[in-house]
Structure formats: structure tokens, C-alpha cells
Design a protein around this motif. Sequence first.
Motif, PDB file in Angstrom:
ATOM      1  N   ARG A  55      -2.252  -6.687  -6.464  1.00  0.00           N
ATOM      2  CA  ARG A  55      -2.682  -7.229  -4.877  1.00  0.00           C
ATOM      3  C   ARG A  55      -1.503  -7.496  -3.942  1.00  0.00           C
ATOM      4  NH1 ARG A  55      -6.200  -8.891  -8.279  1.00  0.00           N
ATOM      5  NH2 ARG A  55      -8.626  -8.482  -7.638  1.00  0.00           N
ATOM      6  N   PHE A  56      -0.038  -7.937  -4.719  1.00  0.00           N
ATOM      7  CA  PHE A  56       0.759  -8.883  -3.501  1.00  0.00           C
ATOM      8  C   PHE A  56       1.987  -7.964  -4.288  1.00  0.00           C
ATOM      9  CE2 PHE A  56      -2.161 -11.999  -4.313  1.00  0.00           C
ATOM     10  CZ  PHE A  56      -1.741 -12.083  -2.350  1.00  0.00           C
ATOM     11  N   ILE A  57       3.764  -8.290  -4.271  1.00  0.00           N
ATOM     12  CA  ILE A  57       4.691  -7.853  -4.331  1.00  0.00           C
ATOM     13  C   ILE A  57       5.316  -9.296  -4.844  1.00  0.00           C
ATOM     14  CG2 ILE A  57       4.677  -5.187  -3.938  1.00  0.00           C
ATOM     15  CD1 ILE A  57       6.498  -5.537  -1.640  1.00  0.00           C
ATOM     16  N   SER A  58       6.636  -9.141  -5.440  1.00  0.00           N
ATOM     17  CA  SER A  58       7.243 -10.216  -5.638  1.00  0.00           C
ATOM     18  C   SER A  58       8.905  -9.304  -5.372  1.00  0.00           C
ATOM     19  CB  SER A  58       6.962 -10.875  -7.077  1.00  0.00           C
ATOM     20  OG  SER A  58       8.111 -12.001  -6.982  1.00  0.00           O
ATOM     21  N   LEU A  59       9.179  -9.659  -4.146  1.00  0.00           N
ATOM     22  CA  LEU A  59      10.537  -9.494  -4.453  1.00  0.00           C
ATOM     23  C   LEU A  59      11.916 -10.292  -4.862  1.00  0.00           C
ATOM     24  CD1 LEU A  59      12.221  -7.755  -0.840  1.00  0.00           C
ATOM     25  CD2 LEU A  59      13.552  -9.521  -2.147  1.00  0.00           C
TER      26      LEU A  59
ATOM     27  N   ARG B  81      -0.319   0.416  -1.069  1.00  0.00           N
ATOM     28  CA  ARG B  81       0.270   1.277  -1.163  1.00  0.00           C
ATOM     29  C   ARG B  81       1.842   1.011  -1.229  1.00  0.00           C
ATOM     30  NH1 ARG B  81       1.461   4.366  -4.940  1.00  0.00           N
ATOM     31  NH2 ARG B  81       2.328   6.663  -4.809  1.00  0.00           N
ATOM     32  N   GLN B  82       1.647   1.490   0.609  1.00  0.00           N
ATOM     33  CA  GLN B  82       2.917   1.118   0.859  1.00  0.00           C
ATOM     34  C   GLN B  82       3.891  -0.426   0.403  1.00  0.00           C
ATOM     35  OE1 GLN B  82       3.063  -0.341   5.292  1.00  0.00           O
ATOM     36  NE2 GLN B  82       5.037   0.372   5.239  1.00  0.00           N
ATOM     37  N   LEU B  83       3.473  -0.960   0.130  1.00  0.00           N
ATOM     38  CA  LEU B  83       4.085  -1.691  -1.122  1.00  0.00           C
ATOM     39  C   LEU B  83       4.280  -1.629  -2.575  1.00  0.00           C
ATOM     40  CD1 LEU B  83       1.841  -5.377   0.357  1.00  0.00           C
ATOM     41  CD2 LEU B  83       4.559  -4.639   1.295  1.00  0.00           C
ATOM     42  N   GLN B  84       3.551  -0.990  -3.509  1.00  0.00           N
ATOM     43  CA  GLN B  84       3.771  -0.409  -4.209  1.00  0.00           C
ATOM     44  C   GLN B  84       5.025   0.409  -4.368  1.00  0.00           C
ATOM     45  OE1 GLN B  84       2.268  -2.195  -7.353  1.00  0.00           O
ATOM     46  NE2 GLN B  84       1.418  -4.082  -5.218  1.00  0.00           N
ATOM     47  N   LYS B  85       4.884   0.867  -3.528  1.00  0.00           N
ATOM     48  CA  LYS B  85       6.343   2.021  -3.439  1.00  0.00           C
ATOM     49  C   LYS B  85       7.381   1.204  -3.470  1.00  0.00           C
ATOM     50  CE  LYS B  85       5.158   6.151  -0.606  1.00  0.00           C
ATOM     51  NZ  LYS B  85       4.887   6.877  -0.235  1.00  0.00           N
ATOM     52  N   LEU B  86       7.357   0.327  -2.861  1.00  0.00           N
ATOM     53  CA  LEU B  86       8.524  -1.103  -3.309  1.00  0.00           C
ATOM     54  C   LEU B  86       9.022  -1.457  -4.281  1.00  0.00           C
ATOM     55  CD1 LEU B  86       8.108  -2.831   0.524  1.00  0.00           C
ATOM     56  CD2 LEU B  86       9.581   0.146  -0.139  1.00  0.00           C
ATOM     57  N   THR B  87       8.536  -0.834  -5.102  1.00  0.00           N
ATOM     58  CA  THR B  87       8.205  -1.716  -6.420  1.00  0.00           C
ATOM     59  C   THR B  87       9.905  -0.948  -7.509  1.00  0.00           C
ATOM     60  OG1 THR B  87       7.053  -0.543  -7.582  1.00  0.00           O
ATOM     61  CG2 THR B  87       6.045  -2.331  -7.694  1.00  0.00           C
TER      62      THR B  87
ATOM     63  N   ILE C 291      -6.875  -8.526   3.884  1.00  0.00           N
ATOM     64  CA  ILE C 291      -7.570  -7.541   4.365  1.00  0.00           C
ATOM     65  C   ILE C 291      -7.809  -7.661   5.735  1.00  0.00           C
ATOM     66  CG2 ILE C 291      -9.119  -5.605   3.912  1.00  0.00           C
ATOM     67  CD1 ILE C 291      -7.340  -5.378   1.223  1.00  0.00           C
ATOM     68  N   PRO C 292      -9.022  -8.999   5.314  1.00  0.00           N
ATOM     69  CA  PRO C 292      -9.808  -8.809   6.870  1.00  0.00           C
ATOM     70  C   PRO C 292      -9.111  -9.409   7.860  1.00  0.00           C
ATOM     71  CG  PRO C 292     -10.557 -10.537   4.358  1.00  0.00           C
ATOM     72  CD  PRO C 292      -8.672  -9.676   3.991  1.00  0.00           C
ATOM     73  N   TYR C 293      -7.551 -10.134   7.707  1.00  0.00           N
ATOM     74  CA  TYR C 293      -7.331 -10.074   9.317  1.00  0.00           C
ATOM     75  C   TYR C 293      -6.630  -9.318   9.565  1.00  0.00           C
ATOM     76  CZ  TYR C 293      -9.804 -14.811   8.850  1.00  0.00           C
ATOM     77  OH  TYR C 293     -11.071 -15.234   8.817  1.00  0.00           O
ATOM     78  N   GLN C 294      -5.835  -8.199   8.798  1.00  0.00           N
ATOM     79  CA  GLN C 294      -5.092  -6.814   8.699  1.00  0.00           C
ATOM     80  C   GLN C 294      -4.301  -7.558   9.157  1.00  0.00           C
ATOM     81  OE1 GLN C 294      -5.832  -3.247   8.811  1.00  0.00           O
ATOM     82  NE2 GLN C 294      -6.911  -4.626   7.548  1.00  0.00           N
TER      83      GLN C 294
ATOM     84  N   GLU D  76      -9.402  -1.251  -2.753  1.00  0.00           N
ATOM     85  CA  GLU D  76      -8.954  -0.169  -3.297  1.00  0.00           C
ATOM     86  C   GLU D  76      -8.545   1.512  -2.255  1.00  0.00           C
ATOM     87  OE1 GLU D  76     -12.398   0.304  -7.355  1.00  0.00           O
ATOM     88  OE2 GLU D  76     -13.147   0.869  -5.565  1.00  0.00           O
ATOM     89  N   GLN D  77      -9.774   1.193  -1.664  1.00  0.00           N
ATOM     90  CA  GLN D  77      -8.770   2.011  -0.118  1.00  0.00           C
ATOM     91  C   GLN D  77      -7.371   2.142   0.089  1.00  0.00           C
ATOM     92  OE1 GLN D  77     -10.552   4.718   0.648  1.00  0.00           O
ATOM     93  NE2 GLN D  77      -8.860   5.180   1.323  1.00  0.00           N
ATOM     94  N   SER D  78      -7.070   0.443   0.304  1.00  0.00           N
ATOM     95  CA  SER D  78      -5.642   0.069   1.351  1.00  0.00           C
ATOM     96  C   SER D  78      -4.283   0.753   0.075  1.00  0.00           C
ATOM     97  CB  SER D  78      -5.699  -1.385   1.093  1.00  0.00           C
ATOM     98  OG  SER D  78      -4.539  -2.004   1.371  1.00  0.00           O
ATOM     99  N   LEU D  79      -5.109   0.759  -1.456  1.00  0.00           N
ATOM    100  CA  LEU D  79      -4.066   1.304  -2.888  1.00  0.00           C
ATOM    101  C   LEU D  79      -4.043   2.480  -3.071  1.00  0.00           C
ATOM    102  CD1 LEU D  79      -5.021  -1.287  -6.072  1.00  0.00           C
ATOM    103  CD2 LEU D  79      -2.416  -1.073  -4.490  1.00  0.00           C
ATOM    104  N   ALA D  80      -4.976   2.849  -2.171  1.00  0.00           N
ATOM    105  CA  ALA D  80      -4.712   4.604  -2.494  1.00  0.00           C
ATOM    106  C   ALA D  80      -3.274   4.770  -1.797  1.00  0.00           C
ATOM    107  CB  ALA D  80      -6.048   5.178  -2.636  1.00  0.00           C
TER     108      ALA D  80
END
Length: 171
Positions: free
Chosen positions: A55-59, A16-22, A80-83, A7-11
Amino acid sequence: MAKSKFEQSLADGAHRQLQKLTGDWKGTTKTWFEKDVLADESPSEAKITAVLDNRFISLDYQGSLDGKAFEGKMIVGFDIPYQRFSTSWIDSFHMGTQIMLSSGEATATGFSVFGEYGSPEYGEQLWGWRTTLEIISEDEMILTAYNVSPEGEEAKATETVYKRNIVGRDL
């Protein structure tokens, strides 16, 4: 209640960075088969969608090379676990029937991932494939791939400069 790491990563993080590419993108792809010798330059289109609850994006992209159409798909995620960023990539030109898995680090403006490919027909040594995504702005990104020889020599293979396709705007 505290937010989960996802949730923090999405915020405000990598998700969040990936979602902004949709959205829908148009651009130009350049292709090299020999180091520093441009072989082709042609239009390309991409559609980026969110997958599995963001969780993911599809290009999903399509273009042509020497007038012959091709298409491809890259699934991109942030582990997230392995950054680390991770991708899976298939297409109708470069990969044949293989799926390339790549992973790598965040960069100042996107990410850089590395995978390997090859075929027993051409020897046992695998070649590397480094892919970078550089986010120039909310409406522009550059997707670049480099062939990496078994000895470690890199040569640019493809570069697509995408601009967001905004209805009513000429690109």
C-alpha cells in the motif's frame, strides 16, 4: 471477478509506479540555505521497501551535511479515493521532533506534494515545503525539495539524484 481499485493500481497504476522504486539507491545530495547559494554536496544512500502489503513505500535515507551525519524516513502512498499522493516525513536534521504531512498531485514523471512547517519560537507564520519525485528511468530518480516562504516565494532547498545500487556496478 473484477479487480479492486487497489489491485488495479498495483497492476498498472500509481501503486505499481511506487513499487518499482523498491531497492537500494546511492546518490549525491545538494543543499541550499540561501537562494541559489550551494551550501553542501555530499553522498547519500537510500533503501526503499514496500509497507503494508504494497500500500505504501518507506524511503529510509542517510547522508551528511558539512560532515555531520543525518538520517530520515519518508512514507509515500497514493490515496485512491482522492487521487493524490501523500507523504509523512521525519529526519534528524530538518524536522527536529516534528512530522511533516504533505499531499499533492501526480506529475508526468512522478509526483509533487506540499506540506507546512514552523515553530512558535520563530513566529506564527508557517513555511511551505514542496517535494517532488521525478522518475528519470527504472534506475534513476531525483528527489527535490523547495522552501516556500509565507509570501509564496520558492527556493530550492535540497536535491538528491539517486541511481539504483546494482551489485557489481560502479555509481
